[in-house]
Design an enzyme around this catalytic site. Structure first.
Site, PDB file in Angstrom:
ATOM      1  N   LYS A 203       0.808  -1.238   0.000  1.00  0.00           N
ATOM      2  CA  LYS A 203       0.000   0.000   0.000  1.00  0.00           C
ATOM      3  C   LYS A 203       0.829   1.270   0.000  1.00  0.00           C
ATOM      4  O   LYS A 203       0.405   2.321   0.460  1.00  0.00           O
ATOM      5  CB  LYS A 203      -1.009   0.042   1.172  1.00  0.00           C
TER       6      LYS A 203
ATOM      7  N   HIS B  13       7.146  -7.560  -2.088  1.00  0.00           N
ATOM      8  CA  HIS B  13       6.900  -6.936  -0.780  1.00  0.00           C
ATOM      9  C   HIS B  13       7.850  -7.521   0.271  1.00  0.00           C
ATOM     10  O   HIS B  13       7.662  -7.298   1.466  1.00  0.00           O
ATOM     11  CB  HIS B  13       5.476  -7.215  -0.308  1.00  0.00           C
TER      12      HIS B  13
ATOM     13  N   SER C 237      -4.669   2.715   4.187  1.00  0.00           N
ATOM     14  CA  SER C 237      -4.905   2.022   2.920  1.00  0.00           C
ATOM     15  C   SER C 237      -4.995   0.507   3.156  1.00  0.00           C
ATOM     16  O   SER C 237      -5.875  -0.167   2.615  1.00  0.00           O
ATOM     17  CB  SER C 237      -3.778   2.373   1.940  1.00  0.00           C
TER      18      SER C 237
HETATM   19  P1  A3P Z   1      -5.341   4.506  -1.073  1.00  0.00           P
HETATM   20  O1  A3P Z   1      -5.932   3.276  -0.480  1.00  0.00           O
HETATM   21  O2  A3P Z   1      -4.823   5.468  -0.050  1.00  0.00           O
HETATM   22  O3  A3P Z   1      -6.234   5.171  -2.077  1.00  0.00           O
HETATM   23  P2  A3P Z   1      -0.375  -0.539  -3.592  1.00  0.00           P
HETATM   24  O4  A3P Z   1      -0.336  -0.400  -5.065  1.00  0.00           O
HETATM   25  O5  A3P Z   1       0.988  -0.549  -2.962  1.00  0.00           O
HETATM   26  O6  A3P Z   1      -1.231  -1.675  -3.186  1.00  0.00           O
HETATM   27  O7  A3P Z   1      -1.025   0.795  -3.012  1.00  0.00           O
HETATM   28  C1  A3P Z   1      -2.373   1.103  -3.217  1.00  0.00           C
HETATM   29  C2  A3P Z   1      -2.550   2.570  -2.914  1.00  0.00           C
HETATM   30  O8  A3P Z   1      -1.960   3.347  -3.972  1.00  0.00           O
HETATM   31  C3  A3P Z   1      -4.019   2.989  -2.847  1.00  0.00           C
HETATM   32  O9  A3P Z   1      -4.044   4.061  -1.911  1.00  0.00           O
HETATM   33  C4  A3P Z   1      -4.257   3.462  -4.268  1.00  0.00           C
HETATM   34  O10 A3P Z   1      -5.375   4.305  -4.401  1.00  0.00           O
HETATM   35  C5  A3P Z   1      -2.943   4.201  -4.527  1.00  0.00           C
HETATM   36  N1  A3P Z   1      -2.671   4.399  -5.955  1.00  0.00           N
HETATM   37  C6  A3P Z   1      -2.588   3.468  -6.924  1.00  0.00           C
HETATM   38  N2  A3P Z   1      -2.341   4.046  -8.104  1.00  0.00           N
HETATM   39  C7  A3P Z   1      -2.263   5.384  -7.878  1.00  0.00           C
HETATM   40  C8  A3P Z   1      -2.024   6.517  -8.723  1.00  0.00           C
HETATM   41  N3  A3P Z   1      -1.851   6.409 -10.025  1.00  0.00           N
HETATM   42  N4  A3P Z   1      -2.019   7.733  -8.129  1.00  0.00           N
HETATM   43  C9  A3P Z   1      -2.193   7.872  -6.807  1.00  0.00           C
HETATM   44  N5  A3P Z   1      -2.425   6.839  -5.964  1.00  0.00           N
HETATM   45  C10 A3P Z   1      -2.446   5.595  -6.506  1.00  0.00           C
END
Ligand code: A3P
Length: 286
Positions: free
Chosen positions: A43, A98, A128
């Protein structure tokens, strides 16, 4: 209860990992010198970086982003299911992980391969993850935000402690095969970040290609792209009615979740755990 187990003291989900897949990742995985590892604590911007790195690899060509689910473009190399997905990747392979530093591929450290490590304000990482845990069928549904906060602070969560993860990887901060960046920097200046990543990778892209990378890796583009928003994952695994992995995509959402007391508790533990670290994080400057 979560369907989890421990490997070398770190918690993993049985649906995704096995003792064998982790041993393979740590000790047997073949690393090529041109491999690029996209490493994060969950996240912290893993999918965002997958999108960016693959768009850079194909010089802004969006064919792959429109045809292949994001989790197959750059599979998590430690996962049970990733072997076949990795076999079909074109070189240079972009692999996600991860894994904490101490159980990462030993072969990597003997290679010329590179790591891009993306970090994010841990309070937002926590929020998140809290929401994500509710939509993943095999994760423990958090009983309350307070309980999840306590588990997170104790490292009693899948992939272990955020503090250990970040401190572990930051040991490599002066090694030129490593690039450290934050989610907040990507948010603040996506284009500038893409340019820096290209430089680190030795990939020269025309301005138009950089524009395409930026355009297709915005939150809006990714949320609307069914190959990037994880809606291709069956509902038995991700309950799409409960939320989306592309949730808010902002910085500071923790302020809508933490009470003052919870924020103080978090800050105290953060100070204690990070006090010996010689590194200024983006979110600490505010
Ligand atoms: P939130 O839950 O705060 O919205 P991961 O990819 O490591 O699983 O992380 C997921 C988080 O990254 C989520 O955060 C998601 O919305 C955010 N995210 C994914 N793509 C994004 C982008 N292009 N711009 C901003 N945030 C992004």
């Amino acid at each position: 209860m979560a369907d989890h187990f421990f490997y070398k003291g770190v918690q993993f989900a049985k649906h995704v990992h096995s003792e064998e897949s982790l041993d393979n990742a740590e000790n047997k995985f073949t690393v090529f010198d041109d491999d690029i590892f996209n490493v994060t604590y969950p996240k912290s911007g893993t999918n965002w970086m997958i999108e960016i790195l693959n768009l850079i690899k194909y010089k802004g060509d969006i064919s792959l982003s429109n045809q292949v689910p994001i989790y197959m473009r750059s599979p998590w190399y430690e996962a049970v299911s990733s072997k076949e997905q990795i076999e079909v990747l074109e070189h240079p392979r972009i692999l996600s992980s991860h894994l904490p530093y101490q159980i990462f591929s030993k072969a990597f450290f003997e290679s010329k391969a590179k790591v891009i490590y993306t970090m994010r304000n841990p309070k937002d990482v926590l929020v998140s993850n809290y929401h994500f845990n509710k939509i993943v069928s095999f994760y423990k549904d958090p009983e309350s935000f307070q309980m999840y906060l306590e588990d997170f602070l104790q490292g009693n969560v899948i992939y272990g402690s955020w503090f250990d993860h970040v401190k572990g990887w930051l040991q490599m901060k002066d090694d030129n095969r490593f690039f450290f960046i934050t989610y907040e920097e990507l948010l603040q200046d996506l284009r500038g970040s893409v340019v820096r990543i290209c430089k680190f990778l030795g990939q020269e892209l025309e301005d138009e290609a950089i524009d395409l990378v930026v355009e297709h890796s915005t939150f809006k583009s990714m949320k609307e792209n069914k190959m990037s928003n994880w809606t291709t994952v069956p509902t038995e695994i991700l309950d799409h009615s409960k939320g989306s992995i592309m949730r808010k995509g902002v910085s500071g959402d923790w302020k809508n979740h933490f009470t003052v007391a919870q924020s103080e508790l978090f800050d105290n533990i953060y100070q204690e755990k990070m006090k010996d670290l010689d590194f200024k994080f983006f979110w600490e400057e505010k």
